[in-house]
Structure formats: C-alpha cells, structure tokens
Motif scaffolding. Structure first.
Motif, mmCIF file in Angstrom:
data_model
loop_
_atom_site.group_PDB
_atom_site.id
_atom_site.type_symbol
_atom_site.label_atom_id
_atom_site.label_comp_id
_atom_site.label_asym_id
_atom_site.label_seq_id
_atom_site.Cartn_x
_atom_site.Cartn_y
_atom_site.Cartn_z
ATOM 1 N N TYR A 523 39.920 -4.866 -1.689
ATOM 2 C CA TYR A 523 38.902 -5.583 -2.474
ATOM 3 C C TYR A 523 38.548 -6.904 -1.804
ATOM 4 C CZ TYR A 523 37.281 -8.790 -6.141
ATOM 5 O OH TYR A 523 36.599 -9.738 -6.850
ATOM 6 N N LEU A 524 39.564 -7.664 -1.388
ATOM 7 C CA LEU A 524 39.319 -8.980 -0.794
ATOM 8 C C LEU A 524 38.570 -8.857 0.529
ATOM 9 C CD1 LEU A 524 42.629 -10.952 -1.491
ATOM 10 C CD2 LEU A 524 40.455 -11.063 -2.716
ATOM 11 N N MET A 525 38.932 -7.872 1.328
ATOM 12 C CA MET A 525 38.234 -7.691 2.602
ATOM 13 C C MET A 525 36.782 -7.291 2.380
ATOM 14 S SD MET A 525 41.123 -6.044 5.141
ATOM 15 C CE MET A 525 41.608 -4.720 4.033
ATOM 16 N N ARG A 526 36.562 -6.420 1.368
ATOM 17 C CA ARG A 526 35.176 -6.041 1.068
ATOM 18 C C ARG A 526 34.390 -7.246 0.588
ATOM 19 N NH1 ARG A 526 32.545 -4.699 -3.485
ATOM 20 N NH2 ARG A 526 34.431 -4.606 -4.757
ATOM 21 N N ARG A 527 35.002 -8.063 -0.280
ATOM 22 C CA ARG A 527 34.340 -9.273 -0.768
ATOM 23 C C ARG A 527 33.988 -10.194 0.397
ATOM 24 N NH1 ARG A 527 31.684 -9.883 -5.515
ATOM 25 N NH2 ARG A 527 32.899 -9.173 -7.274
ATOM 26 N N ALA A 528 34.931 -10.364 1.322
ATOM 27 C CA ALA A 528 34.689 -11.249 2.461
ATOM 28 C C ALA A 528 33.527 -10.749 3.303
ATOM 29 C CB ALA A 528 35.954 -11.358 3.308
ATOM 30 N N GLN A 529 33.446 -9.415 3.484
ATOM 31 C CA GLN A 529 32.362 -8.855 4.280
ATOM 32 C C GLN A 529 31.034 -8.929 3.546
ATOM 33 O OE1 GLN A 529 34.036 -5.014 5.025
ATOM 34 N NE2 GLN A 529 35.439 -5.766 6.600
ATOM 35 N N GLU A 530 31.044 -8.619 2.232
ATOM 36 C CA GLU A 530 29.810 -8.677 1.454
ATOM 37 C C GLU A 530 29.256 -10.088 1.382
ATOM 38 O OE1 GLU A 530 31.045 -7.178 -2.264
ATOM 39 O OE2 GLU A 530 31.137 -5.091 -1.620
ATOM 40 N N ASN A 531 30.158 -11.077 1.299
ATOM 41 C CA ASN A 531 29.743 -12.466 1.142
ATOM 42 C C ASN A 531 29.878 -13.250 2.438
ATOM 43 O OD1 ASN A 531 29.297 -12.649 -1.901
ATOM 44 N ND2 ASN A 531 31.353 -11.803 -1.808
ATOM 45 N N SER A 532 29.827 -12.540 3.584
ATOM 46 C CA SER A 532 30.053 -13.210 4.861
ATOM 47 C C SER A 532 29.023 -14.296 5.126
ATOM 48 C CB SER A 532 30.031 -12.186 6.000
ATOM 49 O OG SER A 532 28.791 -11.502 6.044
ATOM 50 N N ALA A 533 27.769 -14.034 4.735
ATOM 51 C CA ALA A 533 26.741 -15.049 4.956
ATOM 52 C C ALA A 533 27.024 -16.290 4.118
ATOM 53 C CB ALA A 533 25.365 -14.482 4.616
ATOM 54 N N MET A 534 27.399 -16.083 2.858
ATOM 55 C CA MET A 534 27.702 -17.212 1.985
ATOM 56 C C MET A 534 28.936 -17.962 2.473
ATOM 57 S SD MET A 534 28.073 -17.238 -2.148
ATOM 58 C CE MET A 534 29.324 -15.977 -2.186
ATOM 59 N N MET A 535 29.961 -17.204 2.879
ATOM 60 C CA MET A 535 31.175 -17.838 3.372
ATOM 61 C C MET A 535 30.902 -18.575 4.670
ATOM 62 S SD MET A 535 33.500 -17.228 1.135
ATOM 63 C CE MET A 535 34.986 -17.641 2.010
ATOM 64 N N GLY A 536 30.048 -17.975 5.507
ATOM 65 C CA GLY A 536 29.727 -18.623 6.775
ATOM 66 C C GLY A 536 28.970 -19.917 6.600
ATOM 67 N N ASN A 537 28.322 -20.074 5.439
ATOM 68 C CA ASN A 537 27.565 -21.298 5.169
ATOM 69 C C ASN A 537 28.293 -22.203 4.180
ATOM 70 O OD1 ASN A 537 25.355 -20.535 6.801
ATOM 71 N ND2 ASN A 537 24.574 -19.216 5.171
ATOM 72 N N ALA A 538 29.627 -22.121 4.188
ATOM 73 C CA ALA A 538 30.431 -22.895 3.233
ATOM 74 C C ALA A 538 30.645 -24.325 3.707
ATOM 75 C CB ALA A 538 31.771 -22.207 3.012
ATOM 76 N N THR A 539 29.693 -24.858 4.458
ATOM 77 C CA THR A 539 29.829 -26.216 4.991
ATOM 78 C C THR A 539 29.984 -27.225 3.875
ATOM 79 O OG1 THR A 539 28.407 -25.551 6.827
ATOM 80 C CG2 THR A 539 28.771 -27.907 6.523
ATOM 81 N N GLY A 540 29.198 -27.048 2.798
ATOM 82 C CA GLY A 540 29.254 -28.006 1.691
ATOM 83 C C GLY A 540 30.608 -28.024 1.021
ATOM 84 N N GLU A 541 31.186 -26.851 0.770
ATOM 85 C CA GLU A 541 32.494 -26.789 0.115
ATOM 86 C C GLU A 541 33.578 -27.376 1.012
ATOM 87 O OE1 GLU A 541 33.632 -23.765 -2.551
ATOM 88 O OE2 GLU A 541 31.775 -22.635 -2.262
ATOM 89 N N LEU A 542 33.499 -27.081 2.307
ATOM 90 C CA LEU A 542 34.470 -27.655 3.238
ATOM 91 C C LEU A 542 34.360 -29.175 3.268
ATOM 92 C CD1 LEU A 542 34.502 -25.228 6.307
ATOM 93 C CD2 LEU A 542 36.480 -25.988 4.993
ATOM 94 N N ALA A 543 33.141 -29.669 3.242
ATOM 95 C CA ALA A 543 32.937 -31.123 3.250
ATOM 96 C C ALA A 543 33.532 -31.762 2.004
ATOM 97 C CB ALA A 543 31.452 -31.440 3.356
ATOM 98 N N MET A 544 33.353 -31.096 0.839
ATOM 99 C CA MET A 544 33.913 -31.637 -0.399
ATOM 100 C C MET A 544 35.441 -31.600 -0.371
ATOM 101 S SD MET A 544 31.322 -30.195 -3.324
ATOM 102 C CE MET A 544 32.157 -31.110 -4.608
ATOM 103 N N LEU A 545 36.010 -30.520 0.153
ATOM 104 C CA LEU A 545 37.464 -30.424 0.270
ATOM 105 C C LEU A 545 38.013 -31.532 1.155
ATOM 106 C CD1 LEU A 545 37.789 -26.540 0.654
ATOM 107 C CD2 LEU A 545 38.935 -27.894 -1.109
ATOM 108 N N ARG A 546 37.380 -31.741 2.290
ATOM 109 C CA ARG A 546 37.842 -32.782 3.207
ATOM 110 C C ARG A 546 37.678 -34.162 2.600
ATOM 111 N NH1 ARG A 546 34.786 -29.593 8.060
ATOM 112 N NH2 ARG A 546 36.520 -28.207 8.645
#
Length: 561
Positions: A523-546
């Motif tokens: 399930y997690l691998m499928r989610r990662a692949q389905e949402n790869s574009a969204m995950m690849g553009n997670a710059t905003g979330e990474l910036a907030m975490l940092r």
C-alpha cells in the motif's frame, strides 16, 4: 494562529454542460442555467475571510517530537528521489534478502512505515488517535493491507444453449474476500472504540473478484449506451413511443414483454422514463432476463453475467451490506474508496444501493455511507448531479468524499492501449476546476435542502481548494463546525493543513492507515508511486520542517526564536 486573506473566486462558474437541459428543468436539485444556483452581488466575490495560517510551522508541529520531525525530513527527502520511488519494490525485496525480515521491518518502522502508518493494531492506534484528537483532528481508519485477488478465469467452455462461457473462478479469492469482511468489520469496531467521531474506509475490490467488477461495469456502461440509443431526441427521457421503437429494434419478444416492462419503468404513468429510473432497475438478475431476447450478440450481451457470476456478485453485495449494517449499528461512517475507472461503475452501483438503504431519512438522522468521486474524470460532474438527484427522489441523505484521483497515469496508458478516449481531464487546470466546482455545487445544495443532511468530505492536499471551500462556506452562512464540510489529508502528509484546520475549529481528519508492516508496505509503495509528483514537490513541507527544527535548535542553545 489565524490570518486574514482576500479570496477572489467566481462561484457561478460551475457548469453542467454534460446534463441535458430537460433533466435540469425536472430535477429538484438546485442549479440554474448550467450554473450553481448561487448569485453573489458581483461576478467575482471579494471577501475578507478568516482562514487558518497554513504557513505557521510552529503551530503545525508543536505537538510533534523532534525525533518525529527528523524522521519526516528524512522520509520527504527520500521520496523526492524518483529512482528510489520507482524501484521501491525491488529495493525492498533486496533489503529483505540481504538483511532479513526482522531488521528490514525495524528499519521501515523507523522510517517510511513509522511516518505514514499509525501502527499494527488497535492498541497501537490509540495514542496516535489521542494525539490527533488533542489537536482537534478526527481519524479515518484504513486497514491498509493489500493483496492481489485478481485470479484469471480458466478452462472457459461454452455452455450448450447459452452464449456465455462458463468461467471457473478461484475460490481461494472468495475465501480471501470473506476474510477481508472480518478485517473491515474489525476496523469499523476500532473506529467506534478509539475514534467515535471518525470514519472507516473500505475498498470494494476486497469484497469481490475484480474481474467480476470489471465485467459488471461494462454491462452498466452498455446499459447506459442502450438508454442513449432509445432516447432518439437526446433530451434525457425515453417516451413510450421511443421505448417501443427501440425495444422492437433490439429485442425479439416485444409483443410479450413491452406492456409489462414500461409499467415497471414508469409506474406513475407519466409516459417518460429517465436514466435514474432506468439504472435503478439494473441488477445482476435483470441482465440475463433482458439480454436473452437480444436479436444480435453485442457488448451488453457479452458482458451479461452467467448464473455462477450472478451468485458471486450477490455474495459481494451481501458482504458490503454486512459491513454497512455493522457501521450503522456502531454509528461509524463508512467511506467507500474510489478505484480504477474500469471498476467504478459497478462500485457506484453498489454504493448507491447501500446509500438508499442506510442513509434513508426514516432509518438514520445522519448519512452513514459516503461514496467517493474522482474529479479528474471528465464525467464526474454529470454523475455527481445525477446521484444528488437520486438522493432527493428516493429520500436519503447524500454524502460523499471528493478527491482529485490517484490513477491518472495508469488510466491514460490503459486508454491508449485499449483504444478508447482517456476518461481523465486533459489538463491539471481542468481537474482543479472540476474539483472546486463540485465543492461549490454541493455546499450550495446543502443550503437548499431542508429535510436531508448533505455531508461532503474534501479529501485534498491542495491549499487553494481548501481556501475556496472555506470561502463558499462563509458566503453560504455555514458554521465551520457544521457537519456539512469535512477536510481530510493523508497521515504523514500536509500537516500544515490538517493541524491548522483542526485548531481553528474546522472538521479536520487524518486518513490513518494501519496494519502489519509486511502487509502494509505494498500500500505504501503504491501511495508513493501514485503521489510521486506531489511528493517530489514537497519543497514547502520540507521548508516548514526545517524552519521548526531550526527554531527548536535556537531555543535549545538560548537564541531568540
């Protein structure tokens, strides 16, 4: 923290071009001249609305440990590396072969699984749900174990006197479906135990053979096509004359069956049949009775289930009803997930049956069954309006979850391979518009409906859509705590949206997967692949975490935050 923003959005842009004008005129659902029946003072609403500050990293992460933030940073960084996402399955197999299952599972619990899953069972779920609740967030529990139950029919032999082949289905899959019922039943009870105001999520492909769902979906689609052929003038209704002409053309028993059939389809003797009535009478039992009189073999006859398949379909429906009854008795709302386009007509057909039973106004004060609509589908708005009209006509509460859709790339590839037009919107802008239009339409419908509940779950990670939904709520005078509108995001993603919505008094939820590591990883691998574009553009979330990690570091060493 709250911020004041200006939201500009033309609400009347919701178009219903796919619906015949005559259907719009007859429908009790409120819309006017192809637009949402809501007229602001000007073409564009300009309003000052209090919206959560989704950029407030401290408010977002204040309940999270530093360890959890470091893990989130690592996971997001890894998920942005496309070769890792694309090759996650062989990499996992290699890791298990080299390190063994125990060490591999420990690594996963400390990283990917630990970030996106809440635990293995109800006991481990409890602290996660409690932490969410303290932040004003409810839970949507999803037992995320996946198994591939798509056995290929074998030994196809023609049955004398009947054109349908006898298909031998793998009965191990039937046993697996019965097991899934117990798993989902446990999930429903877990919601009642650990998150009484929450939801449970189920997948219909876990309740029946997907091959059967696909065949039933073809049959439903071909039945809709047959309706269109009978409807010669394309006005959305079949007159008695059109019905007789069409039936005589395609079937060979018109003299015996015509009077009886039209009486069934038009019991109030209006002289007209619309698609809602036509489709409601479509059951597995109906198709063999109808198609046995076809003059020629066509797509509808080829998709008609045989006796064995009818029995298996009915078992699938019985499993779904058992879970719906369990949810009703527990007071747990049930989200029926959307799936691949080739399964969806059969899934919708089943969910509409469940809604009419368990969302009925004389049975429940609130909706129990939620269907899911994928707004990247070109026909989404047409189906949504038809289904809202069904709820009005048959007197049940309407409830749904709106998503953009998770299978865009695979659906387009399949359409190209099979040679049919892609069902997916051509551009992301069209999908965004479809989503926002559907939200506006349903919120406005909830205002116009007096005797029924309308509940909508905006399952989206798109901040702009959330802000637009809040704007429509405000303009329609709907309180943020009202059950009309829920917001939901996946556990481990978009915490800045969920946590700030929850803390601001909106109905916010996390979609919380759980289950054993070995069962949940597909399930997690499928989610990662389905949402790869969204995950690849997670710059905003990474910036907030940092930003939050640096704030804590500065505070630790005594620097001003």
């Amino acid at each position: 923290m709250l911020r004041t923003v200006s939201v500009a959005w033309p609400l009347q842009s919701v178009k219903m071009s796919a619906m015949p004008d005559v259907v719009r005129e007859k429908s009790s659902v409120s819309f006017h001249q192809s637009q949402v029946d809501y007229q602001p003072h000007s073409d564009t609403i300009k309003m000052e609305e209090v919206i959560p500050d989704f950029d407030d990293s401290q408010a977002t992460f204040e309940s999270k440990s530093t360890k959890a933030l470091l893990r989130a940073t690592l996971v997001y960084t890894l998920c942005r590396i496309q070769p890792i996402v694309d090759n996650s399955e062989p990499l996992l197999k290699l890791t298990r072969r080299v390190l063994g299952n125990k060490i591999t599972d420990a690594i996963l619990k400390a990283t990917l699984y630990g970030h996106f899953c809440a635990g293995e069972d109800e006991r481990r779920l409890q602290p996660v749900i409690e932490e969410l609740r303290r932040n004003g967030i409810g839970g949507i529990l999803d037992y995320a174990a996946e198994s591939d139950i798509e056995p290929t029919p074998q030994n196809l032999q023609p049955v004398p006197g009947f054109i349908q082949p006898a298909r031998v289905y793998d009965y191990e899959s039937e046993a697996a479906c019965d097991h899934h019922v117990e798993v989902f039943r446990s999930c429903i009870r877990s919601v009642a135990n650990v998150s009484p105001d929450g939801f449970a999520a189920i997948k219909v492909t876990a309740l029946g053979n997907p091959k059967l769902l696909e065949r039933m979906s073809i049959a439903i689609t071909e039945s809709k096509n047959l309706f269109a052929k009978f409807d010669e003038n394309g006005n959305g209704f079949i007159s008695r004359e059109e019905f007789e002409k069409g039936y005589r053309h395609y079937f060979n028993d018109a003299d015996e069956r015509l009077p009886e059939l039209f009486e069934i389809l038009d019991p109030e003797d209006t002289g007209l049949v619309d698609y809602i009535t036509w489709s409601k009478l479509l059951t597995p039992h109906d198709l063999p009775l109808i198609t046995k009189s076809c003059r020629e073999t066509g797509p509808l006859m080829e998709a008609t289930p045989n006796e064995e398949e009818v029995e298996l379909i009915e078992k699938m429906h019985a499993r779904a009803h058992a879970l719906a009854e369990e949810a009703f008795q527990c007071g747990t709302r049930l989200l029926i997930d959307a799936e691949h386009f080739r399964f969806q007509p059969a899934i919708d057909n089943l969910v509409l049956e469940l809604q009419q039973t368990y969302n009925a106004t004389d049975k429940s004060e609130i909706p129990i069954i939620f269907n899911t609509y994928q707004c990247y589908l070109k026909d989404n708005m047409e189906r949504l309006v038809l289904d809202v009209e069904r709820s009005e006509r048959f007197n049940y509460h309407f409830a749904c979850k709106l998503v953009r859709g998770a299978y865009m790339e695979s659906e387009r590839r399949r359409a190209e391979k099979k040679g049919y037009p892609s069902p997916i919107h051509d551009t992301i802008e069209d999908t965004h518009k479809s989503y926002d239009d559907a939200v506006a339409y349903l919120i406005q419908h909830s205002v116009n409906t007096e005797d029924k509940q309308v509940e909508l779950m905006c399952a989206t990670h798109n901040q702009a859509s959330i802000e637009k939904a809040i704007a429509v709520m405000h303009e329609c005078g709907i309180d943020r705590a009202a059950p009309t509108l829920h917001f939901a995001q996946l556990y481990g993603m978009s915490d800045n949206l969920t946590y700030n919505l929850g803390k601001s008094g909106f109905r916010a939820y996390k979609y919380v997967p759980y289950g054993k590591v070995s069962e949940v990883m597909p399930y997690l691998m499928r989610r990662a692949q389905e949402n790869s574009a969204m995950m690849g553009n997670a710059t905003g979330e990474l910036a907030m975490l940092r930003s939050e990690l640096f704030r804590r570091m500065r505070k630790t060493i005594g620097m001003s935050s």
